[in-house]
Design a protein around this motif. Structure first.
Motif, PDB file in Angstrom:
ATOM      1  N   ARG A 102      39.117   3.325 -49.515  1.00  0.00           N
ATOM      2  CA  ARG A 102      38.332   2.092 -49.490  1.00  0.00           C
ATOM      3  C   ARG A 102      38.801   0.995 -50.449  1.00  0.00           C
ATOM      4  O   ARG A 102      38.002   0.199 -50.915  1.00  0.00           O
ATOM      5  CB  ARG A 102      36.866   2.440 -49.756  1.00  0.00           C
ATOM      6  N   GLU A 105      37.786  -2.364 -49.025  1.00  0.00           N
ATOM      7  CA  GLU A 105      36.347  -2.586 -49.147  1.00  0.00           C
ATOM      8  C   GLU A 105      35.988  -3.035 -50.566  1.00  0.00           C
ATOM      9  O   GLU A 105      35.133  -3.895 -50.760  1.00  0.00           O
ATOM     10  CB  GLU A 105      35.591  -1.299 -48.805  1.00  0.00           C
ATOM     11  N   GLU A 126      40.208   3.858 -44.877  1.00  0.00           N
ATOM     12  CA  GLU A 126      39.026   2.986 -44.911  1.00  0.00           C
ATOM     13  C   GLU A 126      38.002   3.563 -43.942  1.00  0.00           C
ATOM     14  O   GLU A 126      38.340   4.309 -43.028  1.00  0.00           O
ATOM     15  CB  GLU A 126      39.378   1.547 -44.493  1.00  0.00           C
ATOM     16  N   GLN A 128      35.470   1.299 -42.561  1.00  0.00           N
ATOM     17  CA  GLN A 128      34.743   0.077 -42.223  1.00  0.00           C
ATOM     18  C   GLN A 128      34.387  -0.075 -40.746  1.00  0.00           C
ATOM     19  O   GLN A 128      33.527  -0.875 -40.414  1.00  0.00           O
ATOM     20  CB  GLN A 128      35.556  -1.141 -42.674  1.00  0.00           C
ATOM     21  N   TRP A 133      42.025  -4.858 -41.609  1.00  0.00           N
ATOM     22  CA  TRP A 133      42.755  -4.771 -42.866  1.00  0.00           C
ATOM     23  C   TRP A 133      44.159  -4.198 -42.685  1.00  0.00           C
ATOM     24  O   TRP A 133      44.969  -4.236 -43.611  1.00  0.00           O
ATOM     25  CB  TRP A 133      41.968  -3.925 -43.870  1.00  0.00           C
ATOM     26  N   GLU A 146      41.950   4.921 -40.474  1.00  0.00           N
ATOM     27  CA  GLU A 146      40.515   4.699 -40.554  1.00  0.00           C
ATOM     28  C   GLU A 146      39.801   5.919 -39.998  1.00  0.00           C
ATOM     29  O   GLU A 146      40.236   6.503 -39.009  1.00  0.00           O
ATOM     30  CB  GLU A 146      40.124   3.461 -39.757  1.00  0.00           C
ATOM     31  N   ARG A 149      32.846   7.903 -42.006  1.00  0.00           N
ATOM     32  CA  ARG A 149      32.490   8.256 -43.389  1.00  0.00           C
ATOM     33  C   ARG A 149      32.305   9.763 -43.562  1.00  0.00           C
ATOM     34  O   ARG A 149      32.758  10.347 -44.528  1.00  0.00           O
ATOM     35  CB  ARG A 149      31.221   7.511 -43.800  1.00  0.00           C
TER      36      ARG A 149
END
Length: 162
Positions: A102, A105, A126, A128, A133, A146, A149
């Motif tokens: 992150r 972020e 990440e 997000q 990005w 990516e 979470r």
């Protein structure tokens, strides 16, 4: 054991007492070597920036991280730096690569530049929900993806266009 770190079943350790941690941590490094691992990534080497339950300083953190590096290298294992991004200038030379979560972020990716400049890998993730990005991550030289979470097997890699 100190305070919990926000994940079930995980607590901060008092890293100021390396002698007390040596039997446990040495056994973990030995196990990794015995199982044929190429390297290790000790998580959460940023107790000095968190409510660990101990009065841990950045100096304490650097000493412990360097000790971890010696333990890994002494067993032929590579070692990655995860978290403690503010300590990159003090720790980059002791670690073989970095793993970051992150940094876009939190707007701190530039802090990893010394790792790339030293010719070492930065593995980056990440959470997000979009890959906006990615161009910047590629420009920085990161190997990025990516994920959700709550990490599962699904991921979306950050790859150059074309």
């Amino acid at each position: 054991l100190g305070d919990g770190n926000g994940w079930p079943g995980e607590w901060w350790l008092d890293i100021r007492d390396i002698e007390a941690l040596t039997p446990v941590m040495s056994a973990r490094f030995e196990l990794a070597a015995e199982k044929g691992c190429d390297g290790v990534e000790p998580d959460n080497i940023d107790a000095f920036q968190n409510d660990s339950g101990f009065d841990i300083t950045a100096t304490d953190q650097v000493a412990y991280a360097k000790w971890l590096s010696l333990q890994a290298h002494g067993r032929g294992l590579s070692i990655g730096m995860k978290h403690a991004i503010a300590l990159v200038p003090e720790l980059e030379s002791s670690f073989d690569w970095a793993l970051n979560e992150r940094c876009f972020e939190f707007d701190e990716c530039a802090l990893l530049s010394p790792v790339i400049e030293a010719g070492k890998a930065v593995f980056h993730v990440e959470y997000q929900g979009d890959l906006s990005w990615c161009p910047r991550a590629l420009e920085l030289g990161f190997s990025s993806l990516e994920k959700e979470r709550l990490v599962g097997p699904e991921y979306r890699p950050c790859v150059p266009e074309g």
